[in-house]
Scaffold this active site. Structure first.
Site, short mmCIF file in Angstrom:
data_model
loop_
_atom_site.label_atom_id
_atom_site.label_comp_id
_atom_site.label_asym_id
_atom_site.label_seq_id
_atom_site.Cartn_x
_atom_site.Cartn_y
_atom_site.Cartn_z
N GLU B 165 19.15 -12.29 60.20
CA GLU B 165 19.10 -12.48 61.65
C GLU B 165 18.63 -11.22 62.36
O GLU B 165 18.68 -10.13 61.81
CB GLU B 165 20.45 -12.92 62.20
CG GLU B 165 21.63 -12.13 61.68
CD GLU B 165 21.61 -10.65 61.91
OE1 GLU B 165 21.31 -10.25 63.06
OE2 GLU B 165 21.86 -9.87 60.96
N GLU B 307 19.07 -8.49 59.33
CA GLU B 307 17.74 -9.02 58.95
C GLU B 307 17.76 -9.79 57.63
O GLU B 307 16.72 -10.29 57.21
CB GLU B 307 16.69 -7.89 58.82
CG GLU B 307 16.48 -7.05 60.03
CD GLU B 307 15.46 -5.92 59.81
OE1 GLU B 307 14.89 -5.84 58.72
OE2 GLU B 307 15.25 -5.13 60.76
#
Lengths: 341, 341
Positions: B165, B307
């Site tokens: 994310e 991420e």
């Protein structure tokens, strides 16, 4: 064989700056950032790379198995060497997966392999003598083992060398080296090895304590190595010293490999600058041994297999460290805002 | 969407037998053995494999940033999405290294990207509303996000899905979800995120505590998700639920990804059978969140980047688990003696 410390404040500062300019919160790659800096210092560059990584697996037998210190019979040493040559062991699988060049060395297995493709024959003798009764090897044998190790390390084309071992009884030798070189009580150096019962671990402790008494005057690192070590451990120590002198990265595996490093570090303390510690093993003395070296292991997976398996499994993290340093964008190049608060 | 538990005593016993017959001391591959068993149970086979692994990175903005809860300005969300598309971020580097197919999804970034090759546009809105003042999203928006996530997971050809994310402010949303779904005090759920000062962390705690008071009656998982979550978190939860229903392996990254799993596990508890926990983050609430789920993370590298970087870095260990199970020799096949003592 002189090993220079990697200390270089200007380069260290340049590495820190390069890492901090990457598009990520400051410090957010944690251990990988420390690893990237270390690799840069070893290779004397802000753009370290991993080239042709290799693992040297040294095999040797131990006379001390006569004292009943191992869960497996001594024949397992040569049988596992055969398994390495047949590509069936864990280290074969992990080396293949991670593109690591594997070298299997007979440092002193108690078995006649004959001439075998894929086996590097540097046999010193058919196993060490029983250190419960006499020194494991002569000083001359120890010196030869160190020289063979150094020559093998010098022949490697790459810049990363992992270390592994196979030898029934070698956690007993490693625990004895740990006790002699760190002073940590024997009870905290011994562990279950390949699967001893608690009674077996206690027997192992008593064997080492009695042997330490018998060889009480032995304190110099090479004398300790010859008295309690193994041919695979001595050859590994020689390979480590040479590899560090050549500024290669040393990828350190588990308990036995770290015991060889203990010896090497007593001879050349700066060797520690060249080490990356792959993992903390479940062999019970390993954590304390790592602490004694100020080591930060990359993986904690409860491994206790040996063979260099932890080193092989950690290699992708070395690639990750060099790759982020060489390939990530900077805040400036990617036009990303820096921290505001 | 029903998720079946992977419980299968016969298969579990067959996996244990297969693992124990490999040429290594019993249990000596530690966490990799537990991982191999889990992968086998998920895939309903004693020969699990990793096929076409993918990571879905969901990006979204958060209205709660108006409360001063992040060290970086909101624009960093879209700037980092641009960085993903330009291959310059950490997740690009690690996904490329480990042959992971990366999908970047705009779940609700506060920026108009236009039509962009490589960006999957599933934007629900230009960021959530400020949950300090009102629910972050409507129930309808939340449902749409879950559906989009499910559809994206269903479209993946592989059998392993990692989650990542990007969203400035999303550790605040994740900490609020953690508090609401586990009851752990807010002070133990909040952390420094991308780099808040201790005062900033305290402000974050107060914002969540006040918001929890304002939305006091909200307790059902989907209502909690809509009130405190983010579009990227909701879409991720939808993708997780669908991926588990399709018996894919879910590779769980850090604090925010695990908060999405908390929501999903409250809806379908059996989803946890399908999860592999990549790492324990340095974001301070992650350890307790993992403990609340009974999770055993593979890596502890002090990462706190997000991420999906932890997921990408852990993938080689999944390969190692399947490879040792599929490729290692057995004691019998290699003619190696078994344990004697």
């Amino acid at each position: 064989m002189r090993i220079a410390p990697t200390t270089n404040p200007d380069l260290a500062a340049a590495l820190t700056a390069a890492i901090n300019n990457k598009t990520k919160p400051l410090g957010s790659l944690g251990a990988l950032e420390r690893l990237a800096s270390r690799l840069g210092l070893i290779q004397d560059t802000v753009t370290p790379t991993i080239e042709k990584p290799a693992i040297l697996v040294f095999a040797g037998d131990h006379g001390v198995v006569a004292e009943g210190v191992s869960a497996y019979p001594q024949d397992v040493t040569w049988q596992m060497v055969e398994n390495f040559l047949a590509q069936g062991a864990a280290i074969n699988v992990f080396a293949r997966q991670n593109n690591i060049d594997l070298h299997v060395v007979d440092a002193g297995v108690n078995h006649d392999f004959g001439a075998r493709p894929g086996l590097v024959d540097r046999k010193i003798a058919n196993g060490t003598r029983n250190f419960a009764l006499e020194p494991a090897m002569t000083q001359a044998q120890c010196a030869t083992a160190l020289e063979h190790g150094a020559a093998l390390a010098a022949d490697l084309p790459g810049n990363v060398v992992g270390f592994g071992e196979m030898g029934i009884g070698n956690t007993t030798a490693a625990a004895a080296l740990m006790y002699k070189l760190t002073g940590i009580p024997v009870a905290e150096c011994v562990g279950a090895g390949t699967g001893l019962s608690p009674e077996g671990v206690l027997r192992k402790q008593r064997v080492i304590e009695a042997a330490a008494g018998r060889h009480a005057g032995v304190d110099a690192p090479l004398a300790v190595l010859a008295t309690f070590g193994g041919f695979e451990i001595a050859m590994m120590a020689g390979a480590m010293l040479k590899a560090a002198a050549l500024r290669k990265v040393l990828l350190i595996d588990g308990f036995i490999v770290t015991s060889a490093l203990l010896v090497a570090a007593r001879i050349e303390p700066a060797i520690l600058d060249y080490c990356v510690f792959a993992h903390c093993s479940d062999e019970s003395g390993h954590r304390r041994m790592l602490d004694a070296l100020g080591a930060e292991p990359l993986l904690q997976l409860n491994l206790r297999l040996g063979e260099g398996t932890g080193a092989a499994l950690a290699l992708p993290l070395l690639h990750a460290a060099t790759n982020f340093l060489n390939e990530m964008a900077t805040f400036e190049s990617a036009s990303v805002n820096e921290k505001s608060a």
